[in-house]
Scaffold this motif. Structure first.
Motif, PDB file in Angstrom:
ATOM      1  N   ASP B  95      37.190  41.193  37.493  1.00  0.00           N
ATOM      2  CA  ASP B  95      36.798  42.606  37.493  1.00  0.00           C
ATOM      3  C   ASP B  95      37.612  43.378  38.518  1.00  0.00           C
ATOM      4  OD1 ASP B  95      35.321  45.011  37.178  1.00  0.00           O
ATOM      5  OD2 ASP B  95      34.116  44.458  38.936  1.00  0.00           O
ATOM      6  N   GLY B  96      38.334  44.353  38.029  1.00  0.00           N
ATOM      7  CA  GLY B  96      39.159  45.155  38.931  1.00  0.00           C
ATOM      8  C   GLY B  96      38.570  46.544  39.123  1.00  0.00           C
ATOM      9  N   GLY B  97      37.272  46.659  38.858  1.00  0.00           N
ATOM     10  CA  GLY B  97      36.596  47.937  39.094  1.00  0.00           C
ATOM     11  C   GLY B  97      36.597  48.868  37.901  1.00  0.00           C
ATOM     12  N   ALA B  98      37.307  48.499  36.844  1.00  0.00           N
ATOM     13  CA  ALA B  98      37.368  49.375  35.667  1.00  0.00           C
ATOM     14  C   ALA B  98      36.549  48.819  34.505  1.00  0.00           C
ATOM     15  CB  ALA B  98      38.819  49.557  35.235  1.00  0.00           C
ATOM     16  N   GLY B  99      35.781  47.770  34.793  1.00  0.00           N
ATOM     17  CA  GLY B  99      34.939  47.200  33.748  1.00  0.00           C
ATOM     18  C   GLY B  99      35.585  46.006  33.081  1.00  0.00           C
ATOM     19  N   VAL B 100      34.739  45.261  32.377  1.00  0.00           N
ATOM     20  CA  VAL B 100      35.187  44.013  31.745  1.00  0.00           C
ATOM     21  C   VAL B 100      34.777  44.023  30.278  1.00  0.00           C
ATOM     22  CG1 VAL B 100      34.988  41.499  31.772  1.00  0.00           C
ATOM     23  CG2 VAL B 100      34.938  42.776  33.940  1.00  0.00           C
ATOM     24  N   LEU B 101      35.719  43.632  29.426  1.00  0.00           N
ATOM     25  CA  LEU B 101      35.402  43.497  28.008  1.00  0.00           C
ATOM     26  C   LEU B 101      35.290  42.020  27.665  1.00  0.00           C
ATOM     27  CD1 LEU B 101      35.004  44.753  25.174  1.00  0.00           C
ATOM     28  CD2 LEU B 101      37.484  44.503  24.845  1.00  0.00           C
ATOM     29  N   HIS B 102      34.156  41.630  27.099  1.00  0.00           N
ATOM     30  CA  HIS B 102      33.985  40.271  26.592  1.00  0.00           C
ATOM     31  C   HIS B 102      34.375  40.241  25.119  1.00  0.00           C
ATOM     32  CE1 HIS B 102      30.801  38.798  29.768  1.00  0.00           C
ATOM     33  NE2 HIS B 102      31.999  39.007  30.278  1.00  0.00           N
ATOM     34  N   ILE B 103      35.294  39.350  24.787  1.00  0.00           N
ATOM     35  CA  ILE B 103      35.694  39.173  23.389  1.00  0.00           C
ATOM     36  C   ILE B 103      35.055  37.868  22.917  1.00  0.00           C
ATOM     37  CG2 ILE B 103      37.651  38.849  21.828  1.00  0.00           C
ATOM     38  CD1 ILE B 103      39.303  40.565  23.741  1.00  0.00           C
ATOM     39  N   ASP B 169      44.275  51.920  29.771  1.00  0.00           N
ATOM     40  CA  ASP B 169      43.223  52.614  29.020  1.00  0.00           C
ATOM     41  C   ASP B 169      41.875  52.291  29.651  1.00  0.00           C
ATOM     42  OD1 ASP B 169      45.136  53.531  27.278  1.00  0.00           O
ATOM     43  OD2 ASP B 169      44.624  52.150  25.639  1.00  0.00           O
ATOM     44  N   ASP B 170      40.914  53.209  29.493  1.00  0.00           N
ATOM     45  CA  ASP B 170      39.608  52.936  30.094  1.00  0.00           C
ATOM     46  C   ASP B 170      38.776  52.000  29.216  1.00  0.00           C
ATOM     47  OD1 ASP B 170      38.662  54.457  28.014  1.00  0.00           O
ATOM     48  OD2 ASP B 170      38.195  56.208  29.249  1.00  0.00           O
ATOM     49  N   LEU B 171      37.649  51.552  29.750  1.00  0.00           N
ATOM     50  CA  LEU B 171      36.844  50.523  29.070  1.00  0.00           C
ATOM     51  C   LEU B 171      36.427  50.965  27.680  1.00  0.00           C
ATOM     52  CD1 LEU B 171      35.458  47.768  29.166  1.00  0.00           C
ATOM     53  CD2 LEU B 171      33.516  48.840  30.318  1.00  0.00           C
ATOM     54  N   GLU B 172      36.111  52.233  27.561  1.00  0.00           N
ATOM     55  CA  GLU B 172      35.683  52.724  26.257  1.00  0.00           C
ATOM     56  C   GLU B 172      36.824  52.622  25.238  1.00  0.00           C
ATOM     57  OE1 GLU B 172      33.133  55.852  26.338  1.00  0.00           O
ATOM     58  OE2 GLU B 172      33.406  56.423  24.226  1.00  0.00           O
ATOM     59  N   THR B 173      37.998  53.002  25.662  1.00  0.00           N
ATOM     60  CA  THR B 173      39.156  52.947  24.751  1.00  0.00           C
ATOM     61  C   THR B 173      39.505  51.508  24.399  1.00  0.00           C
ATOM     62  OG1 THR B 173      39.988  54.939  25.815  1.00  0.00           O
ATOM     63  CG2 THR B 173      41.548  53.707  24.458  1.00  0.00           C
ATOM     64  N   VAL B 174      39.550  50.648  25.394  1.00  0.00           N
ATOM     65  CA  VAL B 174      39.893  49.251  25.132  1.00  0.00           C
ATOM     66  C   VAL B 174      38.868  48.650  24.168  1.00  0.00           C
ATOM     67  CG1 VAL B 174      40.231  46.964  26.153  1.00  0.00           C
ATOM     68  CG2 VAL B 174      41.034  48.996  27.376  1.00  0.00           C
ATOM     69  N   THR B 175      37.615  48.979  24.374  1.00  0.00           N
ATOM     70  CA  THR B 175      36.559  48.461  23.499  1.00  0.00           C
ATOM     71  C   THR B 175      36.736  48.998  22.077  1.00  0.00           C
ATOM     72  OG1 THR B 175      35.078  48.457  25.399  1.00  0.00           O
ATOM     73  CG2 THR B 175      34.054  48.226  23.224  1.00  0.00           C
ATOM     74  N   ARG B 176      37.027  50.291  22.000  1.00  0.00           N
ATOM     75  CA  ARG B 176      37.224  50.897  20.679  1.00  0.00           C
ATOM     76  C   ARG B 176      38.373  50.214  19.932  1.00  0.00           C
ATOM     77  NH1 ARG B 176      40.983  54.089  18.724  1.00  0.00           N
ATOM     78  NH2 ARG B 176      41.826  54.798  20.711  1.00  0.00           N
ATOM     79  N   ILE B 177      39.451  49.975  20.652  1.00  0.00           N
ATOM     80  CA  ILE B 177      40.622  49.365  20.006  1.00  0.00           C
ATOM     81  C   ILE B 177      40.325  47.927  19.590  1.00  0.00           C
ATOM     82  CG2 ILE B 177      42.955  48.508  20.524  1.00  0.00           C
ATOM     83  CD1 ILE B 177      43.408  51.256  21.899  1.00  0.00           C
ATOM     84  N   ALA B 178      39.658  47.197  20.442  1.00  0.00           N
ATOM     85  CA  ALA B 178      39.297  45.814  20.077  1.00  0.00           C
ATOM     86  C   ALA B 178      38.428  45.822  18.819  1.00  0.00           C
ATOM     87  CB  ALA B 178      38.562  45.137  21.230  1.00  0.00           C
ATOM     88  N   GLN B 179      37.469  46.731  18.791  1.00  0.00           N
ATOM     89  CA  GLN B 179      36.576  46.829  17.635  1.00  0.00           C
ATOM     90  C   GLN B 179      37.363  47.217  16.380  1.00  0.00           C
ATOM     91  OE1 GLN B 179      33.113  46.150  17.819  1.00  0.00           O
ATOM     92  NE2 GLN B 179      33.509  46.029  15.627  1.00  0.00           N
TER      93      GLN B 179
END
Ligand SMILES: Nc1ncnc2c1ncn2[C@@H]1O[C@H](COP(=O)(O)OP(=O)(O)O)[C@@H](O)[C@H]1O
Ligand SMILES: Nc1ncnc2c1ncn2[C@@H]1O[C@H](COP(=O)(O)OP(=O)(O)O)[C@@H](O)[C@H]1O
Ligand SMILES: [Mg+2]
Ligand SMILES: [Mg+2]
Ligand SMILES: [Mg+2]
Ligand SMILES: [Mg+2]
Lengths: 211, 333, 333, 211
Positions: B95-103, B169-179
């Motif tokens: 975690d680098g302070g910008a959130g974590v995405l679990h895949i 990219d922020d967590l929301e964007t990274v999540t959106r792209i993964a989805q």
């Protein structure tokens, strides 16, 4: 003649023994309709539980032991069964609270909470060909035995009998949860490994109360 | 069972030590519990990507840790989801302070254990999102099952979301792209032979000498149907049919075509499969603009292959092309 | 025999079409006769590298065509050296006026066919040199045999000589470097299971359920000895012993350690092997400064692995690190 | 009764037939001590030769036909046997030159040149467990038959007999050339595939002369 910490620890030890003894059988069942690790998973978990059991302080309560089982299983079993069985013990620990001795009603409450924990995490219903097919008949039989005036050992024996029948009754089913659900019709004729291990664990509970 | 292993109980630990010895320039490996993190993690201000699951699918996931892809991989025992503990530890480590995405691949065990881990990490004030990968069209009637499985498409999600995170990219964007990658990806596989889980010591299922399993899962879970062996082209057609119908892919689409080996298939066969898949797509007017061929999401020594098709757009293509530097996927640096 | 193929006679042709479809950005594929050349070849003024041999060892050699490595690959039928015709055609296609280096694995068939091809190309005023790769220490008493075989070390020669050619070294230098890599490389392999040549339809040899073959060749040729299955660590020790004694490698040496999968071995096992090999080298004071793990020189679906150790110096290390962009080996671009 | 172009083309056709018939046997021999492709290699080559045979012009000489076989085998067989057998035919073509008819001495010269071609490329000696173990006894027997006054058919029959014995005699040997040399002692008890195919080809030569 209610049940205390000695019963809980004996239940745990007996569970570890029967899971180890049936490791290969559970692996085989899981190989047939799953991925062949169920016996390995639970054996790894219960071995770890036995390691940790010595850490229980003098005067530990039934709830403490159940919580130890829960956290150990959650952190060592993995797979689907780890969180499910782990949650069962966690909720069971919650149900017994700070009680030192468990009477028949407390035993039924323990079993009910355990089953509800599995449902909470896994959302399975009876007939989905999962461990719930062992747990729910066991809970129902335990409640009926309590109503019929059975003692704790009698309640647990009724639960174990019903769990065994429930496990057997998974054989003709198509699975709707877990890995076996991918098989469709091909799961028919195979017993669900999780229901079988649940029956073993419930039999261990009964044996620990009788022994 | 013949395997290049020592004690079946030590397979994951010893392989992790091998990864550390071979790729110490790219990753750090932690033991007890085991997880693998990108060298220099955490990257401050970058969304961190964590994936994991049962071992036996190598190079997934440990081979994809590094610049432009995963920040951490958590290997469970062979074919068994890791417990929450190492997932939490890995999540905290990167975690680098910008959130974590679990895949997370869509298996009951992975979903439940990552769920618990996410709860625990959130309790420690780490923002965690999850994307559940379920690209396998072999599972029919997913309303009456545990749902579609996550299979080879996972690599594409990890690569493309990893590139998104790498450009901050922020967590929301990274999540959106993964989805989005997950939503635009479809896969299906075939097994010619079973695999042998080390602690089980016996094949995960049995196939007669002339039988194959269409729609196999990556743990040797059976698939749609067991049929007699057919020529490669006919098998490819059986896999590609359900894939193309499902999204559906349409004439004019640009796609990434990914032919994945299950671990025991000669690479020459993967190219024979690729050839036919590319041919069929061409006939349907679907243009293959990116490709990937090789053993990326395996099932131990299973012989077989899977076909994955990802519908591309400019955003995804750009992220696919972005530099990546991991043990198993590398370009641009 | 279960394989993802159509007609055994078309395996090489169809795989070449798959390579063309998947890697059309890196290579051009010619048919009748079949050979694969680097996109944009010939590169004027650059020494061209041509390799080839029987198919069934993929990604060798076609997967190594591209920037910084081979200019052309000539795949013969499975496990059978190509004839001179395609070798000559490939040699002519990539000659950029600075000469051509043939990289030939030491098998009677490869040596004879490349020899004839070199004669024919020379007759057309192309300067051709050859380096014969013979890194396999499994063959003892090489005076009384066809000599040591060329095995996994071939990849290292192709990469390092390719980097030398890419920086426009002359033919003499590229040849010297290729020879030097060969001279400083030693390999040995083990098979757990045989492979099945498509046109033969049956295993190349038989091993009992508890037997392994130490010193296996990459065509399933038997090796030094057939023994009972042992733990991975013991097997690694058996492979590494003859390798280390042969050069010999000494304390203080810096090496590249390469663990190669034979095609059917789970990658998790390759890492277990790597771990032990690195451990042994460390004990002997030999420092692993570069590493490679994966399926690079395969024998169809054979299960097993080989270990290769290359003694590095600054020249070789720099060339190893130089950018390479091929289907199967890529970094730096 | 010397031999002309008809004998050569019949030899070629008969060779293609016997190689096709023994394809699996040669593959099996090569699988045991080699890499299992010898029958496939030669069958591919001789099938191609048969395809090309129609291209021979009216009035072609024996040497033309032998050269066609040579170049076709070299460019279609591959492996070790392609250049070796190809060179045998190339040198045989050189030995017969522009002759229209081959008498006994010419037949012996043809066989000798063929054998020398294999040695030139492969550097094998008798006893190395290669095709030379069929060729050299065949050449020697042919020369002896010529000296004994045999006709062309008799010379070729003697060569074929000796080649067959030579092939059989490779069985107890350790190989010193080719792939089988990697086996050391383990090659003992297996017949060398190249010696076997050479014996088949030489028997075809004899049958073509007799038929
Ligand atoms: N959603 C669920 N609810 C209840 N039990 C489940 C569910 N999914 C799976 N199970 C149980 O878990 C068992 C499998 O456990 P295990 O083999 O240890 O995990 P995995 O399936 O991850 O390999 C099944 O036999 C079934 O009884
Ligand atoms: N140096 C050599 N001299 C003569 N014959 C050889 C030599 N090396 C190999 N051979 C012959 O070639 C045969 C193998 O041919 P083939 O299987 O077609 O080629 P490869 O060994 O390349 O697979 C052997 O059985 C042997 O008779
Ligand atoms: Mg399981
Ligand atoms: Mg599992
Ligand atoms: Mg060969
Ligand atoms: Mg051969």
């Amino acid at each position: 003649m209610s049940l205390g910490i000695d019963w809980v620890t004996e239940w745990i030890r007996e569970s570890a023994r029967v899971i180890a003894d049936h490791r290969v059988e559970l692996i085989t069942l899981d190989r047939e309709i799953g991925d062949g690790d169920h016996g390995e998973n639970l054996d790894r978990g219960f071995s770890a539980v036995i390691q940790k059991l010595g850490d229980l302080p003098e005067g530990a309560l039934p709830g403490d032991a159940l919580k130890l089982v829960a956290t150990t299983l959650i952190s060592t079993v993995g797979g689907a069964s780890g969180p499910l069985v782990g949650t069962a013990y966690l909720k069971a620990a919650g149900a017994v609270g700070k009680a030192e001795q468990l009477d028949g009603a407390a035993v039924v409450a323990l079993l009910t909470a355990a089953r509800d924990g599995v449902v909470l995490r896994g959302k399975a219903e009876v007939g989905d060909k999962t461990m719930i097919d062992a747990w729910t008949p066991a809970v129902d039989a335990a409640a009926a035995a309590l109503a019929d005036g059975a003692d704790e050992a009698g309640i647990l024996a009724a639960a174990a009998d019903a769990a065994e029948q429930g496990a057997k009754a998974t054989e003709p089913l198509v699975a709707r949860k877990g890995r076996a659900s991918y098989l469709g019709e091909r799961a028919i004729g195979h017993r669900d490994p999780g229901s079988q291990s649940s029956a073993l664990i419930l039999r261990a509970a009964s044996d620990a109360a009788a022994g | 069972m013949k395997k290049l292993i020592n004690d079946p109980k030590n397979v994951v630990d010893e392989a992790a030590r091998g990864i550390e010895a071979a790729h110490g320039d790219l990753v750090d490996v932690f033991y007890d519990p085991i997880y693998i993190v990108r060298k220099g993690a955490p990257v401050q201000g970058k969304v961190a990507l964590v994936s994991g699951g049962g071992s036996g699918h190598e190079p997934l996931h440990g081979g994809f840790v590094g610049f432009g892809m995963l920040d951490a991989a958590v290997p469970g025992p062979v074919f068994t989801s890791p417990t929450p503990d190492p997932i939490v530890a890995a999540t905290k480590a990167v975690d680098g302070g910008a959130g974590v995405l679990h895949i997370v691949k869509n298996y009951t065990g992975d979903v439940l254990n990552f769920e618990t881990a996410a709860d625990l990490a959130s309790a420690d004030d780490i923002e965690v999102r999850s994307v559940i990968i379920n690209d396998d069209v072999a599972v029919k009637d997913s309303l009456y099952t545990a749902g579609r499985r996550g299979v080879a498409g996972t690599v594409l999600v990890e690569k493309i979301a990893g590139a998104s995170a790498e450009r901050l990219d922020d967590l929301e964007t990274v999540t959106r792209i993964a989805q989005k990658v997950n939503d635009q990806t479809r896969s299906m596989g075939v097994a010619l032979t079973p695999c042998v889980v080390p602690h089980a010591g016996e094949p995960s299922f049995t196939l007669a000498d002339d039988e194959i399993e269409i729609g196999i899962g990556i743990h040797g879970e059976p698939g749609r149907e067991r049929i007699k062996l057919e020529p490669a082209d006919a098998i490819v057609d059986r896999l590609l049919g359900p894939i193309l119908e499902d999204l559906p892919f349409a004439s004019g689409d640009k796609v990434l075509l990914f032919v994945n080996g299950m671990g025991g298939t000669p690479q020459i066969e993967l190219y024979i499969v690729f050839r036919r898949a590319a041919e069929v797509l061409k006939e349907k007017g679907v243009e293959v603009t990116r490709s990937l061929v090789g053993n990326f999401v395996t099932s131990l020594e299973m012989q077989g292959a899977s076909i994955t098709v990802l519908k591309l757009d400019d955003e995804l293509t750009e992220l696919w092309d972005a530099p990546v530097q991991t043990a198993a996927l590398r370009w641009g640096r």
